[in-house]
Scaffold this motif. Structure first.
Motif, short mmCIF file in Angstrom:
data_model
loop_
_atom_site.label_atom_id
_atom_site.label_comp_id
_atom_site.label_asym_id
_atom_site.label_seq_id
_atom_site.Cartn_x
_atom_site.Cartn_y
_atom_site.Cartn_z
N UNK A 29 0.80 -1.16 0.05
CA UNK A 29 -0.14 0.09 0.08
C UNK A 29 0.83 1.14 0.05
N UNK A 30 1.82 1.13 0.88
CA UNK A 30 2.60 2.24 0.87
C UNK A 30 3.60 2.67 0.07
N UNK A 31 4.48 1.25 0.13
CA UNK A 31 5.62 1.47 -1.02
C UNK A 31 5.63 1.55 -2.39
N UNK A 32 4.38 0.65 -3.09
CA UNK A 32 4.37 0.59 -4.56
C UNK A 32 3.78 1.73 -4.93
N UNK A 33 2.76 2.16 -4.21
CA UNK A 33 1.77 3.33 -4.67
C UNK A 33 2.70 4.73 -4.51
N UNK A 34 3.39 4.70 -3.53
CA UNK A 34 4.17 6.07 -3.27
C UNK A 34 5.21 6.19 -4.46
N UNK A 35 6.06 4.95 -4.61
CA UNK A 35 6.93 5.17 -5.53
C UNK A 35 6.41 5.37 -6.78
N UNK A 36 5.41 4.76 -7.38
CA UNK A 36 4.76 5.05 -8.59
C UNK A 36 4.48 6.39 -8.85
N UNK A 37 3.94 7.00 -7.94
CA UNK A 37 3.52 8.41 -7.98
C UNK A 37 4.57 9.22 -8.19
N UNK A 38 5.65 9.25 -7.34
CA UNK A 38 6.69 9.93 -7.54
C UNK A 38 7.60 9.71 -8.54
N UNK A 39 7.92 8.55 -8.90
CA UNK A 39 8.57 8.21 -10.42
C UNK A 39 7.82 8.78 -11.52
N UNK A 40 6.48 8.52 -11.41
CA UNK A 40 5.73 9.18 -12.63
C UNK A 40 5.84 10.65 -12.78
N UNK A 41 5.82 11.34 -11.76
CA UNK A 41 6.27 12.55 -11.87
C UNK A 41 7.45 13.29 -12.44
N UNK A 42 8.52 12.31 -11.82
CA UNK A 42 10.04 12.43 -12.12
C UNK A 42 10.17 12.11 -13.98
N UNK A 43 9.37 11.33 -14.27
CA UNK A 43 9.23 10.91 -15.59
C UNK A 43 8.72 11.87 -16.52
N UNK A 44 7.76 12.25 -16.05
CA UNK A 44 6.91 13.35 -17.05
C UNK A 44 7.56 14.60 -16.88
N UNK A 45 7.96 14.99 -15.62
CA UNK A 45 8.73 16.60 -15.58
C UNK A 45 10.10 16.67 -16.11
N UNK A 46 10.83 15.38 -15.71
CA UNK A 46 12.19 15.72 -16.13
C UNK A 46 12.93 14.65 -16.94
N UNK A 47 11.93 13.77 -17.53
CA UNK A 47 12.44 12.80 -18.47
C UNK A 47 13.40 11.95 -17.91
N UNK A 48 13.08 11.54 -16.64
CA UNK A 48 13.99 10.61 -15.95
C UNK A 48 13.16 9.13 -15.87
N UNK A 49 13.98 8.13 -16.21
CA UNK A 49 13.26 6.66 -16.09
C UNK A 49 13.52 6.49 -14.64
N UNK A 50 12.42 5.49 -13.92
CA UNK A 50 12.54 5.57 -12.41
C UNK A 50 12.51 3.84 -12.53
N UNK A 51 13.03 3.50 -11.44
CA UNK A 51 13.06 2.06 -10.92
C UNK A 51 12.94 2.06 -9.55
N UNK A 52 12.29 0.71 -9.37
CA UNK A 52 12.27 0.55 -7.82
C UNK A 52 12.88 -1.07 -7.65
N UNK A 53 13.56 -1.34 -6.73
CA UNK A 53 14.09 -2.90 -6.70
C UNK A 53 14.07 -3.21 -5.30
N UNK A 54 14.50 -4.39 -4.93
CA UNK A 54 14.90 -5.22 -3.64
C UNK A 54 15.21 -6.48 -3.74
N UNK A 55 15.89 -6.84 -2.59
CA UNK A 55 16.38 -8.26 -2.40
C UNK A 55 15.13 -9.27 -2.06
N UNK A 56 15.28 -10.31 -2.99
CA UNK A 56 14.39 -11.24 -2.79
C UNK A 56 15.08 -12.69 -2.83
N UNK A 57 15.21 -13.28 -1.75
CA UNK A 57 15.91 -14.65 -1.67
C UNK A 57 17.56 -14.29 -1.99
#
Length: 263
Positions: free
Chosen positions: A80-108
């Motif tokens: 609820x917090x991580x994915x939604x918050x990250x998507x909104x912030x990265x979308x804004x940076x992609x639209x306004x600054x032409x920056x590609x955004x990624x979210x990653x984590x350690x799994x296993x």
């Protein structure tokens, strides 16, 4: 009694058996556990493998849990917090600054992408659950820097590491030697180590206890953005801190990871 899909049930049983095993499993071994023929197990494994829920080691031909299975669990934590918050912030940076955004984590035993938000100038489109190159991406290095040294070394694996460009560092010990300076800086950056002409910056995301649960990166192709690189660094750190606060991390805890030296 409600009817169920036998094939689906068997496929889920296979996933649970593989997940419970400390080592990869062969077709016959799985069949013995579930009392299924090797032909049935192989057919189900082929389907699971095609969707990335299991992966086969090409040298041993044994199976382990795949990146899609790990992504389901990883993306569900703090969803609820991580994915939604990250998507909104990265979308804004992609639209306004032409920056590609990624979210990653350690799994296993690997790093995976949880989210990709491309700009109009797409440099790398990835799906949730795809494996992340730990040694040559800013996102991978920031996640390594937040780990105990022994765990970081295990995630990197043996040398030589895969060479993506002429600038890729393929010696694990050289990558490990970079991690203390990354912790001191509070962010990581790579220049053309993963893709020619591409620069990326990453910062860690912490939860309510200050533990690093993910990383965020911003990437761009040289000559395609109007802001200086130093501003990209600031934006990456600001975005990661904002997401951390949305997860309940206080300002006092956000940078705690930088002072924790691992064994």
């Amino acid at each position: 009694m409600k009817s169920i899909s036998q094939s689906l049930a068997r496929g889920l049983d296979i996933l649970m058996v593989i997940d419970a095993s400390p080592v990869p499993m062969g077709v016959r071994e799985i069949g013995r556990h579930l009392e299924l023929s090797s032909a049935i197990v192989q057919r189900l494994l082929n389907t699971l493998s095609s969707y990335g829920f299991v992966e086969q080691d090409p040298s041993t031909r044994r199976y382990r849990i795949g990146h899609r299975s790990m992504a389901l669990g990883a993306s569900n934590r703090n969803a609820d917090g991580l994915m939604r918050s990250a998507h909104d912030i990265l979308r804004k940076l992609a639209d306004e600054e032409s920056l590609n955004g990624y979210l990653g984590a350690i799994s296993g035993d690997r790093g995976i992408y949880l989210l990709s938000v491309p700009s109009r100038r797409i440099i790398l489109r990835v799906d949730a659950g795809e494996p992340l190159s730990m040694h040559c991406t800013a996102l991978g290095k920031i996640l390594l820097a937040a780990l105990p040294v022994r765990q970081a070394r295990a995630l990197l694996g043996d040398s030589p590491l895969p060479k993506k460009t002429e600038h890729t560092i393929i010696d694990p010990e050289t990558v490990l030697a970079q991690l203390p300076s990354i912790r001191r800086a509070g962010y990581s950056q790579v220049r053309e180590e993963n893709l020619p002409g591409v620069i990326s910056v990453a910062a860690p995301i912490a939860n309510e206890s200050g533990a690093i649960v993910a990383g965020l990166s911003l990437a761009y192709a040289m000559g395609t953005i109007s802001i200086p690189h130093d501003r990209v660094v600031e934006l990456a750190i600001e975005a990661a801190h904002k997401i951390s606060r949305s997860l309940g991390c206080t300002t006092a805890l956000i940078d705690r990871w930088r002072d924790e030296r691992a064994d």
